[in-house]
Design a protein around this motif. Structure first.
Motif, short mmCIF file in Angstrom:
data_model
loop_
_atom_site.label_atom_id
_atom_site.label_comp_id
_atom_site.label_asym_id
_atom_site.label_seq_id
_atom_site.Cartn_x
_atom_site.Cartn_y
_atom_site.Cartn_z
N GLY A 5 73.59 30.75 69.21
CA GLY A 5 74.49 30.32 70.27
C GLY A 5 73.86 30.27 71.65
N LEU A 6 72.73 30.91 71.84
CA LEU A 6 72.06 30.94 73.13
C LEU A 6 71.55 29.54 73.47
CD1 LEU A 6 70.99 32.96 75.33
CD2 LEU A 6 68.88 32.98 74.05
N LYS A 7 71.77 29.11 74.71
CA LYS A 7 71.29 27.79 75.14
C LYS A 7 69.88 27.96 75.70
CE LYS A 7 72.87 23.69 77.50
NZ LYS A 7 73.38 22.98 76.37
N VAL A 8 68.95 27.16 75.17
CA VAL A 8 67.54 27.27 75.55
C VAL A 8 66.93 25.89 75.77
CG1 VAL A 8 67.13 29.45 74.33
CG2 VAL A 8 66.74 27.30 73.16
N THR A 9 65.83 25.89 76.51
CA THR A 9 64.97 24.72 76.60
C THR A 9 63.64 25.10 75.98
OG1 THR A 9 66.01 23.87 78.60
CG2 THR A 9 63.78 23.12 78.15
N VAL A 10 63.19 24.31 75.03
CA VAL A 10 61.93 24.59 74.33
C VAL A 10 60.95 23.48 74.69
CG1 VAL A 10 60.83 24.83 72.06
CG2 VAL A 10 63.14 25.70 72.43
N GLU A 11 59.76 23.90 75.09
CA GLU A 11 58.70 22.95 75.40
C GLU A 11 57.55 23.23 74.45
OE1 GLU A 11 55.79 21.98 79.16
OE2 GLU A 11 57.75 22.85 79.53
N GLY A 12 57.02 22.19 73.81
CA GLY A 12 55.95 22.39 72.86
C GLY A 12 55.40 21.08 72.34
N LYS A 13 54.95 21.12 71.09
CA LYS A 13 54.37 19.92 70.48
C LYS A 13 54.89 19.77 69.05
CE LYS A 13 50.22 22.62 69.61
NZ LYS A 13 50.36 23.69 70.55
N LEU A 14 54.87 18.54 68.56
CA LEU A 14 55.31 18.25 67.20
C LEU A 14 54.21 18.62 66.21
CD1 LEU A 14 57.03 14.78 67.57
CD2 LEU A 14 58.13 16.98 67.20
N ARG A 15 54.63 19.11 65.04
CA ARG A 15 53.68 19.41 63.97
C ARG A 15 54.26 18.88 62.67
NH1 ARG A 15 52.86 25.44 62.19
NH2 ARG A 15 54.97 25.00 61.58
N TYR A 16 53.43 18.15 61.94
CA TYR A 16 53.81 17.58 60.66
C TYR A 16 53.24 18.45 59.55
CZ TYR A 16 54.06 14.28 56.78
OH TYR A 16 54.31 13.68 55.58
N SER A 17 54.09 18.82 58.59
CA SER A 17 53.65 19.61 57.43
C SER A 17 54.06 18.87 56.17
CB SER A 17 54.33 20.98 57.43
OG SER A 17 54.09 21.66 58.62
N SER A 18 53.20 18.92 55.15
CA SER A 18 53.55 18.34 53.86
C SER A 18 53.08 19.29 52.75
CB SER A 18 52.91 16.95 53.69
OG SER A 18 51.52 17.05 53.73
N TRP A 19 53.84 19.32 51.66
CA TRP A 19 53.52 20.18 50.53
C TRP A 19 54.17 19.60 49.28
CZ3 TRP A 19 57.14 21.01 54.21
CH2 TRP A 19 58.44 21.26 53.79
N GLU A 20 53.85 20.18 48.16
CA GLU A 20 54.42 19.73 46.90
C GLU A 20 55.18 20.88 46.27
OE1 GLU A 20 52.83 17.96 42.71
OE2 GLU A 20 51.84 17.29 44.56
N ASP A 63 57.80 21.63 42.87
CA ASP A 63 58.41 21.15 41.62
C ASP A 63 58.00 19.70 41.32
OD1 ASP A 63 59.69 23.61 41.42
OD2 ASP A 63 61.50 22.89 42.47
N GLY A 64 56.78 19.38 41.61
CA GLY A 64 56.26 18.05 41.32
C GLY A 64 56.67 16.98 42.32
N GLN A 65 57.44 17.35 43.35
CA GLN A 65 57.87 16.38 44.36
C GLN A 65 57.15 16.66 45.68
OE1 GLN A 65 62.10 16.67 44.71
NE2 GLN A 65 62.45 15.24 43.03
N LYS A 66 56.73 15.61 46.33
CA LYS A 66 56.11 15.75 47.65
C LYS A 66 57.21 15.93 48.69
CE LYS A 66 51.81 13.36 46.88
NZ LYS A 66 50.87 12.35 47.39
N ARG A 67 57.00 16.88 49.56
CA ARG A 67 57.95 17.14 50.64
C ARG A 67 57.20 17.15 51.96
NH1 ARG A 67 62.91 19.09 48.69
NH2 ARG A 67 62.81 19.66 46.50
N SER A 68 57.92 16.87 53.02
CA SER A 68 57.31 16.90 54.34
C SER A 68 58.35 17.33 55.37
CB SER A 68 56.75 15.53 54.71
OG SER A 68 57.78 14.58 54.76
N LYS A 69 57.84 17.75 56.51
CA LYS A 69 58.73 18.29 57.53
C LYS A 69 58.06 18.09 58.89
CE LYS A 69 60.33 22.85 58.87
NZ LYS A 69 60.50 24.22 58.43
#
Length: 183
Positions: free
Chosen positions: A72-87, A89-95
């Motif tokens: 519930g706390l209101k914040v401002t976050v400053e940073g950078k994007l990071r892409y992650s991928s993994w497999e 149960d035999g399916q490729k996932r990413s985030k």
């Protein structure tokens, strides 16, 4: 040239969790909900649609900040994007998530508790880059301070013109001697 910079402002969706990587580096994980305004095609009205962003912070700053990140706390976050991928149960996932470099608290956790700024300043090992909002009872300075100073100086000059004795320093009192001081 590439630029990878993100600034988001929103409410925390859950309390932060503090874990450690296999290398021993602390990692603080939290989520932020950001509203996106879009027009509803059926009703033709504007509505807020939440966007949920996962965030991480690493290192000793993560340890220090984790205790203040509550749902519930209101914040401002400053940073950078990071892409992650993994497999899994035999399916490729990413985030896609945000690696936070800086966090600014915009509201207190609870009105009955101390504000995060006050608690955080008591910790002498607090990171220097963390920012917090000022207390709500701070009096804001007027925007045009220089004109107020100029106006005060003009009023003083006018008062001296009306009564010239105000502009001259008072004559020194010859009756006072350094020997009169009792020490």
């Amino acid at each position: 040239m590439s630029i990878n910079k993100v600034i988001i402002t929103g409410n925390l969706t859950r309390d932060a969790s503090l874990n450690a990587l296999p290398s021993g580096t602390p990692v603080c994980e939290f989520g932020v909900a950001v509203n996106e305004r879009r027009r509803n095609r059926q009703t033709d009205e504007w509505e807020d649609v939440p966007v949920f962003v996962d965030c991480n912070m690493f290192g000793t700053r993560a340890e220090k900040v984790a205790q203040y990140l509550v749902k519930g706390l209101k914040v401002t976050v400053e940073g950078k994007l990071r892409y992650s991928s993994w497999e899994k149960d035999g399916q490729k996932r990413s985030k896609l998530d945000v690696v936070a470099d800086d966090i600014e608290f915009l509201t207190a956790r609870n009105q009955d508790q101390q504000q995060p700024q006050q608690q955080y300043q008591q910790d002498k090992y607090a990171p220097q880059q963390a920012k917090y909002a000022p207390p709500q009872n701070v009096i804001k300075a007027p925007r045009n301070v220089q004109s107020m100073v100029d106006q005060s100086l003009n009023e003083a000059k006018m008062a001296n013109a009306v009564n010239p004795s105000l502009a001259q320093p008072a004559p020194a009192n010859d009756a006072f001697w350094p020997e009169d001081i009792p020490f």
